[in-house]
Motif scaffolding. Structure first.
Motif, PDB file in Angstrom:
ATOM      1  N   GLY A  48     -48.867 -18.836 -18.255  1.00 39.56           N
ATOM      2  CA  GLY A  48     -48.054 -19.365 -17.141  1.00 39.56           C
ATOM      3  C   GLY A  48     -46.832 -18.862 -16.736  1.00 39.56           C
ATOM      4  N   GLU A  49     -45.873 -18.683 -17.996  1.00 41.06           N
ATOM      5  CA  GLU A  49     -44.657 -17.798 -17.749  1.00 41.06           C
ATOM      6  C   GLU A  49     -44.802 -16.547 -17.516  1.00 41.06           C
ATOM      7  OE1 GLU A  49     -42.581 -18.334 -21.385  1.00 41.06           O
ATOM      8  OE2 GLU A  49     -42.231 -20.653 -21.068  1.00 41.06           O
ATOM      9  N   GLN A  50     -46.139 -15.565 -17.452  1.00 42.55           N
ATOM     10  CA  GLN A  50     -46.270 -14.241 -17.139  1.00 42.55           C
ATOM     11  C   GLN A  50     -46.537 -14.254 -15.905  1.00 42.55           C
ATOM     12  OE1 GLN A  50     -47.893 -14.294 -21.468  1.00 42.55           O
ATOM     13  NE2 GLN A  50     -48.426 -12.499 -20.411  1.00 42.55           N
ATOM     14  N   LEU A  51     -47.236 -15.337 -15.130  1.00 43.42           N
ATOM     15  CA  LEU A  51     -47.340 -15.089 -13.714  1.00 43.42           C
ATOM     16  C   LEU A  51     -46.615 -14.774 -12.934  1.00 43.42           C
ATOM     17  CD1 LEU A  51     -50.319 -18.175 -13.828  1.00 43.42           C
ATOM     18  CD2 LEU A  51     -50.797 -15.478 -13.258  1.00 43.42           C
ATOM     19  N   VAL A  52     -46.586 -13.863 -11.954  1.00 41.09           N
ATOM     20  CA  VAL A  52     -45.587 -13.394 -11.130  1.00 41.09           C
ATOM     21  C   VAL A  52     -46.081 -13.856  -9.539  1.00 41.09           C
ATOM     22  CG1 VAL A  52     -44.393 -12.022 -12.527  1.00 41.09           C
ATOM     23  CG2 VAL A  52     -46.110 -11.098 -11.054  1.00 41.09           C
ATOM     24  N   ALA A  53     -47.239 -13.691  -9.440  1.00 48.13           N
ATOM     25  CA  ALA A  53     -47.857 -14.176  -7.862  1.00 48.13           C
ATOM     26  C   ALA A  53     -49.417 -14.632  -8.244  1.00 48.13           C
ATOM     27  CB  ALA A  53     -47.766 -13.061  -7.294  1.00 48.13           C
ATOM     28  N   ALA A  54     -49.900 -15.229  -7.214  1.00 43.52           N
ATOM     29  CA  ALA A  54     -51.473 -15.767  -7.191  1.00 43.52           C
ATOM     30  C   ALA A  54     -51.861 -15.625  -5.762  1.00 43.52           C
ATOM     31  CB  ALA A  54     -51.117 -17.218  -7.763  1.00 43.52           C
ATOM     32  N   SER A  55     -52.979 -16.174  -5.838  1.00 40.99           N
ATOM     33  CA  SER A  55     -53.849 -16.203  -4.476  1.00 40.99           C
ATOM     34  C   SER A  55     -53.389 -17.567  -3.730  1.00 40.99           C
ATOM     35  CB  SER A  55     -55.391 -16.316  -4.661  1.00 40.99           C
ATOM     36  OG  SER A  55     -55.770 -17.397  -5.225  1.00 40.99           O
ATOM     37  N   ALA A  56     -53.943 -17.716  -2.578  1.00 36.64           N
ATOM     38  CA  ALA A  56     -53.713 -18.768  -1.806  1.00 36.64           C
ATOM     39  C   ALA A  56     -54.667 -19.779  -2.399  1.00 36.64           C
ATOM     40  CB  ALA A  56     -54.191 -18.475  -0.380  1.00 36.64           C
ATOM     41  N   TYR A  57     -54.083 -21.303  -2.216  1.00 36.96           N
ATOM     42  CA  TYR A  57     -55.047 -22.359  -2.968  1.00 36.96           C
ATOM     43  C   TYR A  57     -54.826 -22.286  -4.572  1.00 36.96           C
ATOM     44  CZ  TYR A  57     -56.980 -22.443   1.690  1.00 36.96           C
ATOM     45  OH  TYR A  57     -57.048 -22.528   3.058  1.00 36.96           O
ATOM     46  N   SER A  58     -53.994 -21.489  -5.293  1.00 35.25           N
ATOM     47  CA  SER A  58     -53.792 -21.814  -6.511  1.00 35.25           C
ATOM     48  C   SER A  58     -52.799 -22.737  -6.578  1.00 35.25           C
ATOM     49  CB  SER A  58     -53.100 -20.279  -7.052  1.00 35.25           C
ATOM     50  OG  SER A  58     -54.111 -19.370  -6.986  1.00 35.25           O
ATOM     51  N   ASP A  59     -53.459 -24.179  -6.646  1.00 33.39           N
ATOM     52  CA  ASP A  59     -52.467 -25.288  -6.743  1.00 33.39           C
ATOM     53  C   ASP A  59     -52.625 -26.020  -7.974  1.00 33.39           C
ATOM     54  OD1 ASP A  59     -55.022 -26.164  -6.399  1.00 33.39           O
ATOM     55  OD2 ASP A  59     -54.978 -26.866  -4.376  1.00 33.39           O
ATOM     56  N   TYR A  60     -53.235 -25.490  -8.991  1.00 35.16           N
ATOM     57  CA  TYR A  60     -53.304 -26.081 -10.339  1.00 35.16           C
ATOM     58  C   TYR A  60     -52.770 -25.348 -11.420  1.00 35.16           C
ATOM     59  CZ  TYR A  60     -54.495 -29.718 -13.764  1.00 35.16           C
ATOM     60  OH  TYR A  60     -54.468 -30.499 -14.882  1.00 35.16           O
ATOM     61  N   PRO A  61     -51.985 -25.811 -12.560  1.00 34.41           N
ATOM     62  CA  PRO A  61     -51.175 -27.214 -12.299  1.00 34.41           C
ATOM     63  C   PRO A  61     -49.940 -26.860 -11.296  1.00 34.41           C
ATOM     64  CG  PRO A  61     -50.546 -25.740 -14.157  1.00 34.41           C
ATOM     65  CD  PRO A  61     -51.775 -24.765 -13.592  1.00 34.41           C
ATOM     66  N   ASP A  62     -49.250 -27.924 -11.265  1.00 28.88           N
ATOM     67  CA  ASP A  62     -48.138 -27.970 -10.361  1.00 28.88           C
ATOM     68  C   ASP A  62     -47.209 -26.681 -10.216  1.00 28.88           C
ATOM     69  OD1 ASP A  62     -48.893 -30.567  -9.053  1.00 28.88           O
ATOM     70  OD2 ASP A  62     -47.415 -31.787 -10.444  1.00 28.88           O
ATOM     71  N   GLU A  63     -47.132 -26.309 -11.464  1.00 27.21           N
ATOM     72  CA  GLU A  63     -46.139 -24.926 -11.419  1.00 27.21           C
ATOM     73  C   GLU A  63     -46.709 -23.736 -10.812  1.00 27.21           C
ATOM     74  OE1 GLU A  63     -45.934 -26.965 -15.779  1.00 27.21           O
ATOM     75  OE2 GLU A  63     -47.257 -26.783 -14.062  1.00 27.21           O
ATOM     76  N   ALA A  64     -48.134 -23.745 -10.504  1.00 31.09           N
ATOM     77  CA  ALA A  64     -48.605 -22.622  -9.695  1.00 31.09           C
ATOM     78  C   ALA A  64     -48.390 -22.707  -8.277  1.00 31.09           C
ATOM     79  CB  ALA A  64     -50.194 -22.840  -9.787  1.00 31.09           C
ATOM     80  N   LYS A  65     -47.898 -23.612  -7.573  1.00 30.24           N
ATOM     81  CA  LYS A  65     -47.684 -23.951  -6.433  1.00 30.24           C
ATOM     82  C   LYS A  65     -46.307 -23.128  -6.141  1.00 30.24           C
ATOM     83  CE  LYS A  65     -49.531 -28.628  -6.344  1.00 30.24           C
ATOM     84  NZ  LYS A  65     -49.369 -30.125  -5.793  1.00 30.24           N
ATOM     85  N   THR A  66     -45.462 -23.086  -6.834  1.00 32.94           N
ATOM     86  CA  THR A  66     -44.208 -21.993  -6.679  1.00 32.94           C
ATOM     87  C   THR A  66     -44.546 -20.637  -6.725  1.00 32.94           C
ATOM     88  OG1 THR A  66     -43.522 -21.986  -8.958  1.00 32.94           O
ATOM     89  CG2 THR A  66     -43.028 -23.822  -7.643  1.00 32.94           C
TER      90      THR A  66
END
Length: 278
Positions: A48-66
């Motif tokens: 999780g701490e290494q993710l810098v971006a994601a696709s649309a609808y990546s909404d889980y867990p809550d941290e992914a929404k940011t």
């Protein structure tokens, strides 16, 4: 022996140890996820701490929404991804266009495809992703928990009486999922018998007459309510199907992540209800 004072020798040793430690523990890779299920698997693997971006609808867990959004159903923001300087991209052949990914690979970015085909793949991918982070124990723990739950469900329902079901994917047009589609694995795990299992298409379009003649004992759906067209014809179904329709969480059902077993639990409990009514 090199003409250094004791203090100088101490500083040299300290510098060597620092360099060796830095080499032995390189910075974890910067990660971009291009599919919601890949994002969720990355978090389950401790990235999780290494993710810098994601696709649309990546909404889980809550941290992914940011996380910044760099892809959607229309395509991939290639230039933005390059600007974010990822070391690792988590992709999905079923949802990501191949050409932009080929260009990213030519730039030296590692592309890791998370094409989940069976339930066992979920824990396998979590373990593999855990190797990219500094906390592989998180991945091992979550993968083991998934395997334990999957084994428990398989053991409990491997000899259960089969129940014919219809999965209503959409009402206009009327669509379902065959045994070639991902959700069917969860129904099979619980002893569900898909009335459209033999369809050559993964997500075939059907008609109400076909549903009626195949005589399902229950219906599953993921929308807010059953469509009006269904309500107008449901009296022609077997009596069990008229009384037993179950709503499922679409994210649990359609995403190949640990939460898929929450959908399986919903399905198993629903099929048990129908079994008790027969």
């Amino acid at each position: 022996m090199l003409g250094l004072s004791p203090r100088g020798v101490g500083l040299l040793v300290a510098a060597f140890l620092f360099t060796t430690a830095a080499y032995a523990h390189p910075a974890p890779p910067r990660v971009i996820s291009l599919a919601p299920h890949a994002t969720e698997l990355a978090y389950a693997a401790g990235l999780g701490e290494q993710l810098v971006a994601a696709s649309a609808y990546s909404d889980y867990p809550d941290e992914a929404k940011t996380l910044e959004r760099v892809s959607n159903y229309r395509g991939i923001k290639l230039e933005r991804i390059v600007a974010l300087k990822p070391d690792l991209i988590l992709a999905w052949r079923g949802g990501n266009p191949p050409k932009p990914l080929e260009k990213l690979a030519k730039l030296g970015i590692e592309i890791r495809y998370l094409d989940v085909e069976k339930l066992d793949d979920i824990s396998r991918f979590i373990r593999e992703l855990g190797r990219y982070g500094r906390h592989p124990e998180v991945a091992k723990k979550n993968a083991a928990a998934f395997d334990q739950k999957l084994h428990a469900l398989h053991t409990r329902y491997q000899d259960a009486t089969s129940v014919p079901y219809f999965y209503l994917l959409s009402g206009a047009p009327l669509m379902t999922a065959s045994d070639h589609a991902w959700p069917s694995q969860l129904f099979r795990l619980c002893g569900g018998e898909n009335i459209f299992a033999d369809s050559p298409a993964a997500y075939p379009q059907v008609n109400m007459e076909q549903v009626i003649t195949r005589k399902p004992h229950t219906v599953f759906y993921t929308g807010g309510e059953l469509p009006a067209s269904w309500q107008s014809m449901k009296d022609l179904l077997p009596s069990l199907a008229q009384h037993y329709a179950f709503q499922l969480n679409p994210d649990w059902l359609t995403r190949a992540t640990p939460r898929a077993l929450q959908a399986a639990t919903q399905i198993c409990e629903a099929l048990d209800t129908v079994r008790r009514a027969t």
